[in-house]
Scaffold this motif. Structure first.
Motif, mmCIF file in Angstrom:
data_model
loop_
_atom_site.group_PDB
_atom_site.id
_atom_site.type_symbol
_atom_site.label_atom_id
_atom_site.label_comp_id
_atom_site.label_asym_id
_atom_site.label_seq_id
_atom_site.Cartn_x
_atom_site.Cartn_y
_atom_site.Cartn_z
ATOM 1 N N VAL A 7 0.844 -1.193 0.000
ATOM 2 C CA VAL A 7 0.000 0.000 0.000
ATOM 3 C C VAL A 7 0.882 1.248 0.000
ATOM 4 O O VAL A 7 0.632 2.209 -0.733
ATOM 5 N N TRP A 11 0.198 3.870 -3.184
ATOM 6 C CA TRP A 11 -0.621 5.061 -3.003
ATOM 7 C C TRP A 11 0.169 6.193 -2.353
ATOM 8 O O TRP A 11 1.089 5.957 -1.574
ATOM 9 N N ARG A 16 -2.564 6.679 2.755
ATOM 10 C CA ARG A 16 -2.044 5.398 3.233
ATOM 11 C C ARG A 16 -2.709 4.859 4.488
ATOM 12 O O ARG A 16 -2.225 3.906 5.066
ATOM 13 N N LEU A 92 -8.944 3.990 -0.069
ATOM 14 C CA LEU A 92 -7.959 3.192 -0.810
ATOM 15 C C LEU A 92 -8.634 2.334 -1.872
ATOM 16 O O LEU A 92 -8.074 2.106 -2.940
#
Length: 125
Positions: A7, A11, A16, A92
């Protein structure tokens, strides 16, 4: 831990925040597993293969089979997307273009299921 590193790479820093509650952690472990990815890809291939066998003048039993398998795979897709949202949170989830494509397919399929009779009637005149 591997999931959080992925992650962090994918991103931007402001996005995050991966949910850390128990359900999110369990869903994330499932969604990130190779078994889940293989299951998901297998379902997709089986569904595409079954849809490719659909033909004009098929029997009622065959049409019932097609409808049932489409509904089963739609349910699996809803479950997959639901687990992904729970795993990563909505921010996300929506930041990933693959998830957006899956969401589009899910909504298009839902519209087809809800309005199938209307679509058929409109196309037949």
């Amino acid at each position: 831990r591997l999931c959080c590193d992925q992650v962090a790479e994918k991103w931007p820093r402001r996005m995050r925040r991966v949910p850390q509650n128990f359900i999110s952690k369990v869903c994330r472990a499932i969604v990130m597993s190779n078994s889940f990815k293989i299951f998901s890809a297998s379902c997709l291939m089986i569904n595409i293969t079954a849809m490719a066998t659909n033909h004009e003048g098929s029997s009622g039993i065959f049409q019932t089979f097609m409808e049932t398998q489409n509904n089963v795979f739609f349910g699996i897709m809803v479950g997959e997307l639901g687990m992904t949202v729970l795993a990563f949170g909505p921010t996300l989830f929506l930041a990933d273009s693959g998830n957006l494509f899956d969401l589009f397919l899910l909504l298009a399929t839902l519209a087809t299921i809800m309005f199938a009779a209307s679509f058929r009637g409109a196309s037949q005149g």
